[in-house]
Design a protein around this motif. Structure first.
Motif, PDB file in Angstrom:
ATOM      1  N   VAL A  62     -45.283 110.274  59.922  1.00  0.00           N
ATOM      2  CA  VAL A  62     -45.959 110.151  58.976  1.00  0.00           C
ATOM      3  C   VAL A  62     -45.507 110.982  57.681  1.00  0.00           C
ATOM      4  CG1 VAL A  62     -48.450 111.112  58.050  1.00  0.00           C
ATOM      5  CG2 VAL A  62     -48.042 110.189  60.300  1.00  0.00           C
ATOM      6  N   MET A  63     -44.943 112.199  57.986  1.00  0.00           N
ATOM      7  CA  MET A  63     -44.301 112.833  56.723  1.00  0.00           C
ATOM      8  C   MET A  63     -43.164 112.153  56.196  1.00  0.00           C
ATOM      9  SD  MET A  63     -46.169 115.583  56.211  1.00  0.00           S
ATOM     10  CE  MET A  63     -45.238 115.945  55.128  1.00  0.00           C
ATOM     11  N   THR A  64     -42.376 111.428  56.793  1.00  0.00           N
ATOM     12  CA  THR A  64     -41.390 110.589  56.017  1.00  0.00           C
ATOM     13  C   THR A  64     -41.658 109.382  55.497  1.00  0.00           C
ATOM     14  OG1 THR A  64     -40.469 109.395  58.179  1.00  0.00           O
ATOM     15  CG2 THR A  64     -39.460 111.727  57.519  1.00  0.00           C
ATOM     16  N   ASP A  65     -42.926 108.845  55.851  1.00  0.00           N
ATOM     17  CA  ASP A  65     -43.445 107.641  55.377  1.00  0.00           C
ATOM     18  C   ASP A  65     -44.402 107.765  54.456  1.00  0.00           C
ATOM     19  OD1 ASP A  65     -42.328 105.985  57.541  1.00  0.00           O
ATOM     20  OD2 ASP A  65     -43.892 105.961  58.728  1.00  0.00           O
ATOM     21  N   THR A  66     -44.658 108.980  53.987  1.00  0.00           N
ATOM     22  CA  THR A  66     -45.851 109.158  52.707  1.00  0.00           C
ATOM     23  C   THR A  66     -44.918 109.262  51.525  1.00  0.00           C
ATOM     24  OG1 THR A  66     -47.091 110.579  54.417  1.00  0.00           O
ATOM     25  CG2 THR A  66     -47.497 110.602  52.018  1.00  0.00           C
ATOM     26  N   ALA A  67     -45.377 108.336  50.598  1.00  0.00           N
ATOM     27  CA  ALA A  67     -44.706 108.317  49.284  1.00  0.00           C
ATOM     28  C   ALA A  67     -45.145 109.568  48.179  1.00  0.00           C
ATOM     29  CB  ALA A  67     -45.124 107.329  48.493  1.00  0.00           C
TER      30      ALA A  67
END
Length: 195
Positions: A62-67
């Motif tokens: 989630v953290m690395t996928d969030t713009a």
């Protein structure tokens, strides 16, 4: 961009010192990022530190996928206690040579580890300045992180798909200006900005 591993620890310590110097009265102050108050900049810095820590570890989720969305970011309770631990974790994760190799993800974008390292160095340097000038604190970024940031921003200005700049139109700065001022100009910031 950087050709070798740099230690982000000195720059994360600079940012941690700046965060420590932010008083509650300053949280609503404006920053050089349009529409972004100090509290939003702190939220952005906290979120990107977690995301790039996870990117270094190749712990994608989630953290690395969030713009990123600087203006919408905000701080929550316990942010003063969280910052030093998260910044230490970020620096430690990038000390692992494996973080610099292969592919990873940050902001929902897949990119080589070395490029992700240059991006986070740039974020720490430029947003460190944003935070410093918005809260009236002195600022001297780590030399290696500043050099990495400058190289990253210079390369971005030469990429036609970016329209000349990564964060906004380049602000002209004298060629003989200090490296920080030249990096700020490449980032679309006026080095003379005042709160």
């Amino acid at each position: 961009m950087t050709d070798s591993i740099i230690d982000l620890g000195p720059q994360t310590r600079v940012v941690a010192r700046l965060v420590e110097g932010v008083t509650d009265e300053r949280l609503r102050e404006v920053t050089p990022c349009p529409g972004t108050a100090v509290r939003n900049m702190l939220g952005h810095l906290l979120g990107l530190s977690v995301a790039f820590r996870d990117a270094a570890r190749k712990d994608l989720g989630v953290m690395t996928d969030t713009a990123p969305d600087t203006g919408a970011s905000d701080i929550g309770p316990g942010w003063r206690e969280d910052f030093p631990k998260i910044l230490d974790g970020l620096a430690e994760a990038w000390r692992d040579p494996a973080a610099w190799t292969g592919m990873t993800r940050a902001g929902g974008i897949d990119l080589p580890g070395a490029v992700a390292a240059a991006v986070v160095a740039d974020e720490l340097v430029i947003h460190g300045w944003d935070l410093a000038v918005a809260t009236g604190q002195p600022y001297e970024p780590d030399a290696a992180a500043l050099q990495s940031s400058y190289g990253f921003l210079l390369a971005a200005t030469q990429d036609p798909s970016r329209g000349g700049g990564i964060f906004g139109p380049v602000v002209p700065v004298a060629a003989e200006a200090p490296l920080l001022e030249r990096a700020l100009g490449l980032s679309g910031r006026d080095p003379g900005w005042k709160a």
